[in-house]
Motif scaffolding. Structure first.
Motif, PDB file in Angstrom:
ATOM      1  N   VAL A  85      47.419 -87.210 -39.137  1.00 24.70           N
ATOM      2  CA  VAL A  85      46.843 -86.895 -37.827  1.00 24.70           C
ATOM      3  C   VAL A  85      45.615 -87.757 -37.525  1.00 24.70           C
ATOM      4  N   GLN A  86      45.265 -88.644 -38.467  1.00 27.78           N
ATOM      5  CA  GLN A  86      44.175 -89.598 -38.239  1.00 27.78           C
ATOM      6  C   GLN A  86      44.687 -90.919 -37.673  1.00 27.78           C
ATOM      7  N   ILE A  87      46.001 -91.008 -37.459  1.00 30.93           N
ATOM      8  CA  ILE A  87      46.564 -92.241 -36.883  1.00 30.93           C
ATOM      9  C   ILE A  87      45.852 -92.543 -35.564  1.00 30.93           C
ATOM     10  N   PRO A  88      45.414 -93.795 -35.352  1.00 33.85           N
ATOM     11  CA  PRO A  88      44.688 -94.142 -34.121  1.00 33.85           C
ATOM     12  C   PRO A  88      45.438 -93.719 -32.866  1.00 33.85           C
ATOM     13  N   SER A  89      44.708 -93.289 -31.860  1.00 35.07           N
ATOM     14  CA  SER A  89      45.303 -92.735 -30.639  1.00 35.07           C
ATOM     15  C   SER A  89      46.271 -93.691 -29.956  1.00 35.07           C
ATOM     16  N   ILE A  90      46.039 -95.006 -30.080  1.00 32.88           N
ATOM     17  CA  ILE A  90      46.920 -95.969 -29.416  1.00 32.88           C
ATOM     18  C   ILE A  90      48.296 -96.037 -30.085  1.00 32.88           C
ATOM     19  N   HIS A  91      48.410 -95.470 -31.283  1.00 35.43           N
ATOM     20  CA  HIS A  91      49.679 -95.510 -32.022  1.00 35.43           C
ATOM     21  C   HIS A  91      50.293 -94.133 -32.230  1.00 35.43           C
ATOM     22  N   ILE A  92      49.555 -93.081 -31.940  1.00 30.33           N
ATOM     23  CA  ILE A  92      50.010 -91.747 -32.303  1.00 30.33           C
ATOM     24  C   ILE A  92      51.318 -91.367 -31.619  1.00 30.33           C
ATOM     25  N   HIS A  93      51.543 -91.835 -30.389  1.00 28.63           N
ATOM     26  CA  HIS A  93      52.783 -91.501 -29.684  1.00 28.63           C
ATOM     27  C   HIS A  93      53.996 -92.045 -30.430  1.00 28.63           C
TER      28      HIS A  93
END
Length: 360
Positions: A85-93
């Motif tokens: 859940v720490q994956i960067p927001s630009i990649h989380i999708h």
């Protein structure tokens, strides 16, 4: 210009160091020794947030973390999930579906700390997930959260109620009717825990009830904005329960028997306050409901349970609620009997009048 050049050089060095460290940690998490995997998972879960500029590296890290969410060590499982859940927001999708499937599995973990991590991470990931990612597992998530809402762990209860409320953002379209069934199945428990021992659980339940209210399509918004709903005084809670019960009896008559069944089960809850709430809620339904089928099914059962609780419970709030509820039930059954007798007399008079009219 020299400053800019130095800044760029340092950034390149740092990026190269981050890549090297992440690669080392990704390999270290495969070590045989448990303590080595735990240390690597702890570090890797923190470094994930710095991997946004390295797509191939992020993919390797996510793969390693997902592989070890089934590690024999609960510490490794929990840390790997925290990393996901720490994956960067630009990649989380891109990874949301994968992360949600991991969370779904770990909500059933045998270790309570891992379950708690899974619920907390679910709250985090739902904020950035799309409907397409959540919809396929919406009902499975709902069922698992309902199971965790009766946990003795306060944080687990609070987060499980809060996460159910967050799911309401995705219970639309083709999933609406199925999610509505989950709401009705959970509703009695939600009402009971609005007056939980823990204040944070109370607030989570209030927020969740407001979030699911639009699905029920009844006039409860005034109740949810009332002083009684937001108060922490026992008398106000009882007023809120009576007001809401009137709405249920009027708008959801076909649901009353399932509400009663769920509420009676809570008579044996591990918390005296929830037992008292269940006693009051079930008594409110019986006193405000005119359905003879519901009364015949539950009145004698509830009355008998209250007599037993009154004589055997060691908790003052349970005994006090039993005493007041028994008086209320006795008064209401006399009222029901009076109304029933009156209706029978009216019907008898009407049939007699119609018979006389026919003869004429």
């Amino acid at each position: 210009m020299v400053g800019n050049l130095l800044s760029q050089t340092l950034r390149l060095i740092m990026n190269d160091m981050v890549q090297t460290i992440c690669l080392i940690l990704t390999k270290s998490i495969n070590r045989q020794q448990r303590f080595q995997r735990e240390a690597a998972a702890a570090a890797l879960s923190e470094f994930v947030r710095y991997s946004g500029g390295f797509d191939s590296l992020l993919e390797q890290m996510v793969e390693a973390l997902c592989r070890h969410v089934s590690d024999e060590s609960p510490t490794v499982r929990g840390l790997c999930l925290r990393g996901l859940v720490q994956i960067p927001s630009i990649h989380i999708h891109q990874y949301a579906t994968q992360v949600l499937s991991v969370i779904l599995a770990l909500l059933d973990d045998l270790d309570e700390s891992v379950q708690l991590t899974a619920v907390s991470c679910l709250l985090t990931i739902l904020k950035s997930s799309s409907k397409d990612a959540v919809e396929p597992i919406l009902l499975n998530l709902s069922v698992r959260l309902r199971n965790l809402q009766v946990s003795m762990n306060v944080k687990m209860r609070r987060n499980a109620f809060a996460a159910f409320g967050a799911l309401s953002n995705f219970g639309v379209g083709s999933q609406r009717e199925a999610f509505l069934e989950q709401i009705h199945a959970m509703l009695p428990r939600l009402i009971l825990h609005i007056y939980d021992d823990d204040l944070s659980v109370r607030q989570a339940c209030r927020n969740t009830l407001k979030q699911v209210a639009p699905f029920m399509e009844i006039g409860v918004y005034g109740i949810f904005n009332s002083h009684c709903f937001n108060s922490d005084h026992r008398s106000d809670y009882e007023t809120f329960v009576r007001d809401l019960t009137r709405q249920f009896v009027q708008h959801f008559p076909s649901r009353i028997d399932s509400y009663m069944g769920s509420t009676i089960q809570a008579f044996e809850a591990p918390w005296p306050i929830i037992q008292a709430n269940a006693i009051y809620f079930s008594s409110s339904i019986l006193c405000l409901c005119d359905d003879q089928h519901i009364l015949s099914l539950f009145y004698t059962q509830v009355f008998g349970l209250l007599v037993v609780k009154l004589s055997q419970s060691a908790d003052a709030i349970v005994r006090a609620t039993c005493s007041s509820s028994l008086g209320w039930l006795l008064k209401s059954i006399n009222s029901h009997s009076w109304r029933s007798t009156r209706l029978e007399r009216v019907e008898s008079f009407r049939w007699g009048y119609e018979s006389e009219s026919t003869k004429k």
